[in-house]
Design a protein around this motif. Structure first.
Motif, short mmCIF file in Angstrom:
data_model
loop_
_atom_site.label_atom_id
_atom_site.label_comp_id
_atom_site.label_asym_id
_atom_site.label_seq_id
_atom_site.Cartn_x
_atom_site.Cartn_y
_atom_site.Cartn_z
N GLY A 50 0.82 -1.20 0.00
CA GLY A 50 0.00 0.00 0.00
C GLY A 50 0.86 1.25 0.00
N ARG A 51 0.30 2.32 -0.59
CA ARG A 51 0.98 3.63 -0.57
C ARG A 51 0.15 4.56 0.31
NH1 ARG A 51 1.04 5.05 -5.64
NH2 ARG A 51 3.18 4.48 -6.16
N VAL A 52 0.81 5.16 1.31
CA VAL A 52 0.11 6.07 2.21
C VAL A 52 -0.20 7.36 1.46
CG1 VAL A 52 0.23 7.33 4.39
CG2 VAL A 52 1.30 5.07 4.20
N ALA A 53 -1.48 7.66 1.34
CA ALA A 53 -1.90 8.87 0.60
C ALA A 53 -1.91 10.09 1.51
CB ALA A 53 -3.28 8.64 -0.01
N GLU A 71 -3.58 3.76 -0.29
CA GLU A 71 -3.94 3.23 -1.60
C GLU A 71 -3.53 1.76 -1.65
OE1 GLU A 71 -1.86 5.58 -4.40
OE2 GLU A 71 -2.79 7.47 -3.79
N VAL A 72 -4.46 0.87 -1.96
CA VAL A 72 -4.17 -0.56 -1.98
C VAL A 72 -4.46 -1.18 -3.34
CG1 VAL A 72 -4.51 -0.87 0.50
CG2 VAL A 72 -6.48 -1.03 -1.05
N GLY A 73 -4.36 -0.42 -4.41
CA GLY A 73 -4.55 -0.96 -5.74
C GLY A 73 -5.83 -0.47 -6.38
N GLU A 74 -6.01 -0.88 -7.61
CA GLU A 74 -7.17 -0.44 -8.39
C GLU A 74 -8.33 -1.41 -8.21
OE1 GLU A 74 -5.93 -0.07 -12.38
OE2 GLU A 74 -4.70 1.73 -12.03
N SER A 75 -9.53 -0.85 -8.30
CA SER A 75 -10.73 -1.68 -8.24
C SER A 75 -11.00 -2.26 -9.62
CB SER A 75 -11.92 -0.85 -7.77
OG SER A 75 -12.20 0.17 -8.73
N GLU A 76 -12.06 -3.06 -9.75
CA GLU A 76 -12.40 -3.67 -11.03
C GLU A 76 -12.74 -2.62 -12.09
OE1 GLU A 76 -15.55 -6.34 -10.31
OE2 GLU A 76 -14.34 -7.75 -9.14
N THR A 77 -13.19 -1.45 -11.64
CA THR A 77 -13.53 -0.38 -12.59
C THR A 77 -12.33 0.49 -12.92
OG1 THR A 77 -14.18 1.08 -10.78
CG2 THR A 77 -15.90 -0.34 -11.71
N ALA A 94 3.32 10.41 4.40
CA ALA A 94 2.57 10.30 3.15
C ALA A 94 3.53 10.00 2.01
CB ALA A 94 1.84 11.61 2.88
N GLY A 95 3.16 9.04 1.18
CA GLY A 95 4.01 8.61 0.08
C GLY A 95 4.80 7.35 0.37
N SER A 96 4.86 6.91 1.63
CA SER A 96 5.61 5.71 1.98
C SER A 96 4.90 4.46 1.48
CB SER A 96 5.79 5.61 3.51
OG SER A 96 6.56 6.68 4.00
N ILE A 135 8.94 -11.94 10.19
CA ILE A 135 10.24 -11.95 9.52
C ILE A 135 11.32 -11.27 10.36
CG2 ILE A 135 9.26 -12.04 7.21
CD1 ILE A 135 9.76 -9.04 6.98
N GLY A 136 11.04 -10.97 11.60
CA GLY A 136 12.03 -10.34 12.47
C GLY A 136 11.41 -9.98 13.79
N GLU A 137 12.23 -9.38 14.67
CA GLU A 137 11.75 -9.01 15.99
C GLU A 137 11.51 -7.52 16.13
OE1 GLU A 137 10.86 -11.12 18.38
OE2 GLU A 137 11.29 -12.71 16.93
N ASP A 138 11.75 -6.74 15.08
CA ASP A 138 11.61 -5.29 15.16
C ASP A 138 10.12 -4.93 15.25
OD1 ASP A 138 11.99 -2.62 15.18
OD2 ASP A 138 12.62 -2.45 13.09
N HIS A 139 9.76 -4.25 16.34
CA HIS A 139 8.36 -3.84 16.50
C HIS A 139 8.30 -2.36 16.88
CE1 HIS A 139 4.16 -4.80 16.75
NE2 HIS A 139 4.05 -4.40 18.01
N ASP A 140 9.44 -1.63 16.68
CA ASP A 140 9.47 -0.22 17.02
C ASP A 140 8.69 0.62 16.01
OD1 ASP A 140 11.00 -0.81 19.17
OD2 ASP A 140 12.91 -0.35 18.20
N GLY A 141 8.51 0.10 14.83
CA GLY A 141 7.77 0.81 13.80
C GLY A 141 7.30 -0.17 12.75
N ILE A 142 6.50 0.34 11.80
CA ILE A 142 6.00 -0.55 10.76
C ILE A 142 7.08 -0.73 9.68
CG2 ILE A 142 3.60 -0.06 11.24
CD1 ILE A 142 5.12 1.40 8.14
N LEU A 143 6.87 -1.73 8.81
CA LEU A 143 7.82 -2.04 7.75
C LEU A 143 7.59 -1.09 6.58
CD1 LEU A 143 9.98 -3.99 6.67
CD2 LEU A 143 8.14 -5.46 5.87
N VAL A 144 8.62 -0.30 6.25
CA VAL A 144 8.54 0.65 5.14
C VAL A 144 9.39 0.12 3.99
CG1 VAL A 144 8.96 3.01 4.39
CG2 VAL A 144 8.19 2.57 6.73
N LEU A 145 8.79 -0.07 2.82
CA LEU A 145 9.49 -0.57 1.64
C LEU A 145 10.15 0.59 0.91
CD1 LEU A 145 6.80 -3.07 0.29
CD2 LEU A 145 8.76 -3.57 1.76
N PRO A 146 11.28 0.33 0.25
CA PRO A 146 11.94 1.40 -0.51
C PRO A 146 11.05 1.93 -1.61
CG PRO A 146 13.40 -0.48 -0.21
CD PRO A 146 12.04 -0.93 0.22
N PRO A 147 11.14 3.22 -1.94
CA PRO A 147 10.32 3.80 -3.02
C PRO A 147 10.56 3.08 -4.34
CG PRO A 147 11.40 5.53 -1.74
CD PRO A 147 11.99 4.24 -1.28
#
Length: 830
Positions: A50-53, A71-77, A94-96, A135-147
């Motif tokens: 998802g992308r944080v809007a 944002e979690v993807g496009e709908s059927e329309t 926003a944007g992450s 997948i790990g023990e880190d719980h200080d924050g959520i998992l942020v994927l590279p742009p």
């Protein structure tokens, strides 16, 4: 050491069917301990990128709460689907790009995601952390994927890598090279006989110009030091997801790109790295020992007082890093650092180990340095980290490389080719020894010794400093061939005569004392000066001349015991402290009785078996080590109960224990009054065999009892068992079917006559028909005169071949009384 299976497989040619369990079994076969194999739990249901809007901060709560539009993807329309999700993490904006579990997804631990109302908003899913994904023990924050790593709505399971497994191993101290993917992959290659691609097999551009001047003043502490400089590093550049994921599975939290890169290369190569802010380093860099009074503020914001044994890295301002353990706060990489120095060095393991314990700073880097790091890969590791920063951090590698010092090479080791076969008792195939030693990285030369025996000379690789003798090479061959291939065969016991006479005597004495109610103990064989002082032993007493252990387990008990009593009394005290009151303990053991001027022991080497002359010299220099038997008694010897009152243990019981030992071994023991510490001077018996004093028994001196806090009237006996005549045939009790004759005799003697000696004179005078003599009464008073005492004995007479007549019994009694009268002037009491 935790390592993902996918990372190991990257350097091995494994088939698709190879499972994590297969790799774990391979590790076990070659002698490594696998703690756990963890499969990442697959997540069922929708797990998407998802992308944080937009982010809305909610107020009025005790902790930060944010309402996010994702944002979690496009709908059927074709329209962009947006979900509202409540989240407490603050490490994104926003944007992450994030990982979102939508309603219907089930996370590890059977945690089902559903749409629910919380904090006044409806949350339509969950933004996940690494720990929530398993997948790990880190719980200080959520998992942020590279742009740009994925599009919103993409399946996150494949991106996150939930099809992987993690193997956790316990690495022994002698295998420091296994604290890396490089080392573990090589071990698996040897175990599975599959090709291995060495990640350190990389080219390094030639560049002899130093990027910064480094001087090593203590070459013992540091054998090699490498600097590689990079400029233009983007401090905000994100760590690529594949690197974050591998670090997380290995148990390391992602911090920033420069730090993550150094941690990644450390796990990959086993070479710890440290990143410096080059702008904060002034002047030349010097590696030396710390000076007295110097201090250093380390990365954990603690100012530490340095020890002269500490190894430090200094610039013009003084110490800036605690070598191999922790960097200094003054050169730390900050958020705006774009000029970076990468350090890769090789430190002496012993120095690092002492520094870790002195400053209580355990770390992943220190763990590797104190076990030994391959000195040949420092430049390769620095170059690998530099190229990763160029690729992902937009850095530029500066011209020049600092590389000071020379990596040491392990010395060659020569051994017979057939030595592994001989040690294992297995006939291995021809060429196995050379093959296995080549696999672990040794350079091999095969030849023939002067006596025509085939030998192999192996030069160990730089990452194996533990291979220093033939036994180490044998272990490697046996380990890689598999310990399971060595048959478990019980060796045939050599023919013999069993226990010798001395061993049989000791066993007989142990059984006799145990049958008499004593309990065997195994006390500590060392004592201290305080105990000998409490015993009242003066300087002339030979028991004072005790050897002192050079590596004593307890500082206050460093003397090797010259008597069994300290250990026995210590066991008595320990049992008393645990609530026991009626005790009868015994111990049979060696004491060490050195000469006043003890001869020094010769030093024998371990290269070859000592000659017979050397062994004879060693034996002659050893102090006397006779075997003693000792007993201690406290409390009641005969317990009280419904049958009547009990009887307290007394000096006579200690003497009787000595008589029991003598009777068991077939020795003729004489008991007479004695006086020696730590016994009571008026209640001490001297034990002799012939003209030799073999021990003492009786009640301990009141001052000894007080000093050692023992029960009143504590008694003890100690006897030199080796001083008793050794007989091959011990006496067996005579059993007669004829009835005994019992007579009582009351004799009047002087008060100074010992009752034991009087009883012995009766036994001698009565002859072999006297079966038992027992003292049952002692009387003093005006009726028998001043300075006199009356001793009443019960005599039991018996013959083995007939029933004694009254006349025969009377004659035996008269002969016994006559012998007592002749020796002590004893008269029958009227």
């Amino acid at each position: 050491m935790r390592i993902p299976v996918s990372w190991l497989a990257e350097h091995l040619e494994l088939s698709e069917e190879t499972s994590a369990e297969t790799l774990a079994d391979a590790f076990v076969r070659i002698g490594m301990e696998v703690e756990e194999v963890t499969h990442l739990t697959p997540i069922t249901g929708p797990l998407v990128v998802g992308r944080v809007a937009e982010v809305e901060e909610l107020t009025g709560f005790k902790k930060p709460i944010r309402y996010c539009r994702v944002e979690v993807g496009e709908s059927e329309t074709g329209e962009e689907r947006i979900r509202g999700i409540v989240c407490g993490a603050t490490n994104f904006s926003a944007g992450s790009l994030v990982v979102v579990a939508l309603p219907g997804a089930v996370l590890p631990g059977d945690f089902e995601i559903a749409e629910r109302k919380t904090y006044g908003r409806v949350s339509e899913g969950m933004i996940c952390s690494a720990r929530e994904l398993g997948i790990g023990e880190d719980h200080d924050g959520i998992l942020v994927l590279p742009p740009g790593s994925a599009d919103p709505g993409s399946d996150a399971s494949e991106i996150v890598g939930l099809d992987d497994s993690v193997i956790e191993l316990s690495i022994t101290p002698d295998r420091g090279y296994c604290f890396s993917v490089r080392g573990l992959a090589r071990e698996l290659s040897n175990a599975l006989d599959v090709p291995f691609g060495d990640p350190a097999n990389r080219s390094i551009p030639d560049d002899d110009r130093p990027s910064r001047v480094v001087r090593i003043e203590d070459e013992t502490a540091c054998s090699r030091f490498v600097f590689r400089r990079l400029t233009g590093v983007d401090p905000a550049a994100p760590t690529p997801w594949w690197m974050q994921r591998r670090l997380a599975l290995a148990g390391i939290r992602s911090i920033s790109l420069p730090v993550d890169v150094t941690n990644y290369v450390m796990l990959e190569f086993g070479q710890p790295l440290h990143a410096w802010d080059a702008a904060k380093v002034s002047g030349d860099v010097v590696v030396r020992r710390a000076a007295a009074g110097e201090t250093l503020a380390t990365l954990d914001d603690v100012r530490r007082e340095l020890d002269p044994d500490d190894v430090v890295i200094c610039d013009d301002s003084g110490p800036v890093s605690l070598a191999g353990v922790m960097g200094g706060a003054g050169t730390e990489i900050g958020r705006d650092s774009n000029d970076v120095l990468l350090e890769a060095a090789n430190w002496e393991p012993a120095s690092i180990s002492r520094m870790i314990r002195r400053h209580r700073l355990p770390s992943e880097a220190g763990k590797r340095f104190e076990r030994g790091v391959d000195p040949a890969i420092a430049a390769v590791a620095a170059e690998r980290a530099a190229r990763l920063l160029v690729e992902y951090g937009e850095a530029t590698i500066s011209a020049g490389r600092t590389d000071v010092g020379e990596p040491t090479t392990p010395a060659p080791v020569t051994m017979p080719l057939a030595l592994p076969d001989r040690i294992a008792g297995v006939r291995y195939e021809r060429g196995v020894t050379v093959q296995r030693l080549t696999q672990i990285g040794c350079r091999i030369e095969v030849g023939t010794s002067a006596d025509g025996v085939g030998v192999v000379t192996a030069t160990p690789p730089t990452w194996r400093p533990d291979l220093s003798q033939p036994a180490d090479l044998v272990e490697e061959v046996l380990r890689l061939e598999g310990y399971h291939t060595i048959p478990s065969v019980v060796p045939a016991a050599p023919a013999g005569d069993g226990l010798d006479a001395a061993q049989l005597r000791q066993r007989a004495v142990s059984r006799a004392l145990a049958h008499d109610g004593y309990v065997e103990v195994l006390p500590f064989p060392f004592t201290g000066e305080e105990t000998l002082d409490a015993f009242g032993l003066d300087d002339s007493d030979p028991r004072r001349n005790a050897l002192r252990a050079a590596n004593a387990l307890e500082a206050d008990r460093s003397l090797i015991s010259t008597t069994l009593l300290p250990g026995l009394l210590d066991s008595l005290q320990r049992n008393l402290a645990r609530g026991r009151r009626d005790l009868a303990l015994f111990h049979i053991g060696q004491v060490v009785l050195p000469e006043k001027e003890q001869q020094a022991l010769p030093e024998l080497g371990v290269e070859t078996r000592p000659s017979e002359e050397s062994l004879a010299e060693l034996r002659s220099a050893l102090p006397a080590q006779p075997k003693h038997v000792g007993v201690v008694l406290a409390g009641q010897r005969e317990r009280s109960g419904w049958w009547g009152s009990g009887r307290a243990a007394g000096w006579a019981d200690a003497v009787q224990a000595a008589r029991l030992v003598a009777e068991t071994v077939g020795a003729s023991l004489e008991v007479s009054a004695g006086e020696t510490p730590p016994w009571h001077p008026g209640r001490c018996a001297e034990l002799t065999v012939g003209d030799t004093v073999v021990g003492h028994a009786g009640e301990l001196h009141p001052k000894v009892i007080e000093a050692l806090e023992l029960p009143k009237r504590t008694c003890a006996m100690e006897l030199d068992l080796d001083a008793l005549p050794l007989t091959e045939r011990r006496p067996a009790p005579m059993v007669s079917s004829y009835p005994p004759v019992r007579l009582d005799v009351a004799l009047v003697v002087d008060e100074g006559v010992p009752s034991g000696e009087l009883a012995e004179s009766l036994r001698t005078g009565g002859g072999e028909l006297v079966e038992e003599i027992r003292l049952f009464d002692v009387f003093t008073g005006e009726q028998i005169g001043a300075g006199k005492k009356s001793l009443a004995f019960a005599l039991q007479l018996r013959a083995s071949d007939r029933t004694l007549t009254q006349q025969e019994a009377t004659e035996v009694r008269d002969a016994a009384v006559a012998a007592a009268h002749e020796r002590f002037g004893a008269t029958l009491r009227g």
